[in-house]
Design an enzyme around this catalytic site. Structure first.
Site, PDB file in Angstrom:
ATOM      1  N   GLN A  21       0.848  -1.183   0.000  1.00 52.46           N
ATOM      2  CA  GLN A  21       0.000   0.000   0.000  1.00 52.46           C
ATOM      3  C   GLN A  21       0.888   1.238   0.000  1.00 52.46           C
ATOM      4  O   GLN A  21       1.684   1.456   0.914  1.00 52.46           O
ATOM      5  CB  GLN A  21      -0.937   0.031   1.211  1.00 52.46           C
ATOM      6  CG  GLN A  21      -1.991   1.130   1.067  1.00 52.46           C
ATOM      7  CD  GLN A  21      -2.802   1.349   2.312  1.00 52.46           C
ATOM      8  OE1 GLN A  21      -2.258   1.716   3.349  1.00 52.46           O
ATOM      9  NE2 GLN A  21      -4.109   1.139   2.214  1.00 52.46           N
ATOM     10  N   TYR A  53      -5.414  11.601   4.623  1.00 56.44           N
ATOM     11  CA  TYR A  53      -4.100  11.718   4.006  1.00 56.44           C
ATOM     12  C   TYR A  53      -4.149  12.526   2.708  1.00 56.44           C
ATOM     13  O   TYR A  53      -5.170  13.136   2.383  1.00 56.44           O
ATOM     14  CB  TYR A  53      -3.531  10.327   3.766  1.00 56.44           C
ATOM     15  CG  TYR A  53      -3.042   9.628   5.032  1.00 56.44           C
ATOM     16  CD1 TYR A  53      -3.058  10.261   6.275  1.00 56.44           C
ATOM     17  CD2 TYR A  53      -2.565   8.331   4.975  1.00 56.44           C
ATOM     18  CE1 TYR A  53      -2.610   9.619   7.411  1.00 56.44           C
ATOM     19  CE2 TYR A  53      -2.114   7.677   6.117  1.00 56.44           C
ATOM     20  CZ  TYR A  53      -2.135   8.324   7.336  1.00 56.44           C
ATOM     21  OH  TYR A  53      -1.696   7.681   8.453  1.00 56.44           O
ATOM     22  N   ARG A  70      -7.748   2.141  -2.546  1.00 50.56           N
ATOM     23  CA  ARG A  70      -8.506   2.066  -1.276  1.00 50.56           C
ATOM     24  C   ARG A  70      -9.075   3.440  -0.950  1.00 50.56           C
ATOM     25  O   ARG A  70      -8.337   4.433  -0.887  1.00 50.56           O
ATOM     26  CB  ARG A  70      -7.603   1.575  -0.150  1.00 50.56           C
ATOM     27  CG  ARG A  70      -8.291   1.463   1.206  1.00 50.56           C
ATOM     28  CD  ARG A  70      -7.406   0.688   2.165  1.00 50.56           C
ATOM     29  NE  ARG A  70      -7.778   0.855   3.552  1.00 50.56           N
ATOM     30  CZ  ARG A  70      -8.759   0.170   4.155  1.00 50.56           C
ATOM     31  NH1 ARG A  70      -9.468  -0.702   3.479  1.00 50.56           N
ATOM     32  NH2 ARG A  70      -9.022   0.358   5.438  1.00 50.56           N
ATOM     33  N   GLY A  95      -8.954  -6.427   9.349  1.00 52.21           N
ATOM     34  CA  GLY A  95      -7.784  -5.748   9.863  1.00 52.21           C
ATOM     35  C   GLY A  95      -7.270  -6.327  11.150  1.00 52.21           C
ATOM     36  O   GLY A  95      -6.449  -7.236  11.170  1.00 52.21           O
TER      37      GLY A  95
END
Length: 461
Positions: free
Chosen positions: A201, A281, A329, A419
């Site tokens: 990622q 982000y 994502r 997760g």
């Protein structure tokens, strides 16, 4: 980074938990990883197996260190209570029977672009902050950690920094130096030797970083607007400040950083990459009109605000010409002080997701809204994007085994990403197949320490 974990940043991914009110940087509910990385801090067997832990899930690393370690069983010790019964009803569908063995939809093979997966249980990105060296190089400890979890249909790594300018969380490995490439090559070698598939990622923190993580430099974002988040530094969590507005040259550099990291990922042996466009982000900052007040080609309206995302996807795809090995994502329902999933923002995300159909995207990985209760994700929210994106869809946030099977049975998704369930259960797929109870994770070791709480969780016996 951070699920993939600043409490829901990645890696950042999570289900409801008692830590929701204590997450830094959030709005009214205290929200916010990922790795990936993303998630809530408290993980119990009663919580959803897909709780992604991203940096910041705990109110602070200091508080996490002080928390009790009773939640994680020692090797050979008793496991936590069993998986909850099948939830329901789900909007627009009936829950699928909680089947065992290969009758479970989660255990069926799947093709994602140019990748073929042996099952549909995906390991979501999880920030674990174990690159405790000056070069932010993955170590043999990372190889053990990911190798232990090679039974996942696909592993998505913690969010790795695409350049020194992209760093926003302490001790997170990068993918921009030769030493880092060599470190990741050991990781991918172990995962492949054990029959697994793994993608990196790629992450850029943008204006949500802190000068302490950037050698004193001021973070840069779409506009000079404080994202009002918390950055995790050597001195713990610190509030973000007002970033400088990126110039067009800065944007070109960021795009090239992603392109270079994708090339490095291929050289390191990764099966592909996933673009981190989750949480607060860099890419979500550009998508968000509260933070993106530009009037040039990268702002002004929804079409301009999504240009950075599309350029990054195109640049990363060049590392695998003629193939589909780039996933994306996204988190349309992210809630934080500067992020409100109102009708206007969701419409912008609708258009951005639809635009991905024109790119060589292997899959869309969606982090959904926080569920009302563990194991009860909002199927309608995922269905919205299932209808917009024409390729494979991965869903995450609030799923356990039963609801994951139900989502696949109902056609809501092609795979389900878990997760925090993978933190304490390296053999999560086996546990799903054999109806074994999941073990509980230990928040005190999510972002600190070495082997303890990282590679010492026992497999089900």
């Amino acid at each position: 980074m951070p699920a993939d974990t600043h409490a829901r940043r990645h890696a950042d991914d999570e289900a409801a938990s008692d830590a929701a009110a204590s997450r830094p940087g959030g709005g009214g509910d205290g929200a916010w990883t990922g790795g990936e990385t993303g998630g809530r801090a408290v993980v119990t067997a009663e919580a959803s197996a897909d709780t992604t832990v991203e940096p910041g899930a705990a109110a602070s690393a200091e508080a996490a260190r002080a928390s009790a370690r009773a939640g994680r069983p020692a090797a050979g010790g008793a496991e936590a209570p069993g998986i909850p019964a099948a939830p329901g009803p789900f909007p627009g569908s009936e829950p699928a029977p909680d089947r065992a063995w290969t009758e479970q939809p989660l255990l069926r093979p799947l093709t994602l672009g140019s990748l073929t997966l042996p099952n549909r249980v995906v390991m979501a990105p999880l920030t674990r902050a174990r690159a405790q060296n000056d070069g932010l190089v993955p170590t043999d400890l990372h190889a053990v950690y990911y190798g232990q979890r090679a039974g996942a249909g696909l592993i998505v790594t913690e969010g790795v920094s695409v350049s020194e300018r992209a760093i926003g969380f302490v001790h997170v490995p990068g993918l921009f130096t030769e030493e880092q490439v060599e470190g990741w090559r050991r990781v991918t070698g172990v995962v492949h030797a054990l029959g697994g598939r793994i993608v990196a990622q790629l992450c850029h923190i943008g204006g949500a970083s802190h000068p302490d993580l950037l050698g004193g430099a001021r973070p840069a974002g779409p506009s000079a607007v404080d994202p009002e988040e918390m950055a995790y530094t050597e001195d713990g969590f610190q509030p973000t400040g007002t970033p400088r507005a990126m110039t067009e040259a800065d944007i070109d550099t960021a795009v090239e950083d992603f392109a270079s990291a994708a090339r490095n990922a291929r050289r390191a042996g990764f099966d592909g990459v996933e673009i981190h466009a989750v949480g607060s982000y860099l890419i979500p900052q550009f998508l968000n009109p509260q933070l993106n007040r530009r009037t040039d080609a990268y702002g002004g309206d929804a079409e301009g605000r999504r240009q950075l995302l599309l350029r990054i996807v195109d640049a990363a795809a060049e590392a695998w010409p003629g193939e589909r090995r780039v996933g994306v994502r996204m988190s349309p329902y992210w809630t934080a002080k500067r992020f409100c999933p109102d009708a206007a923002l969701l419409a912008d995300y609708d258009a951005a997701v639809a635009a991905l159909n024109d790119r060589p995207v292997a899959y869309l990985h969606l982090r959904g809204p926080d569920p009302e209760a563990p194991g009860r994700p909002d199927f309608a929210a995922f269905r919205r994007y299932r209808e917009l994106f024409h390729g494979p869809v991965l869903v995450n946030n609030g799923f356990d085994r039963a609801s994951g099977n139900a989502a696949l049975e109902a056609g809501i998704a092609d795979a389900v990403a878990y997760g925090a369930g993978f933190i304490a259960n390296p053999d999560l797929v086996t546990r799903f197949a054999l109806d074994r109870a999941p073990a509980a994770g230990d928040p005190a070791t999510f972002y600190v320490g070495g082997a303890e709480g990282y590679v010492d969780y026992p497999i089900s016996g």
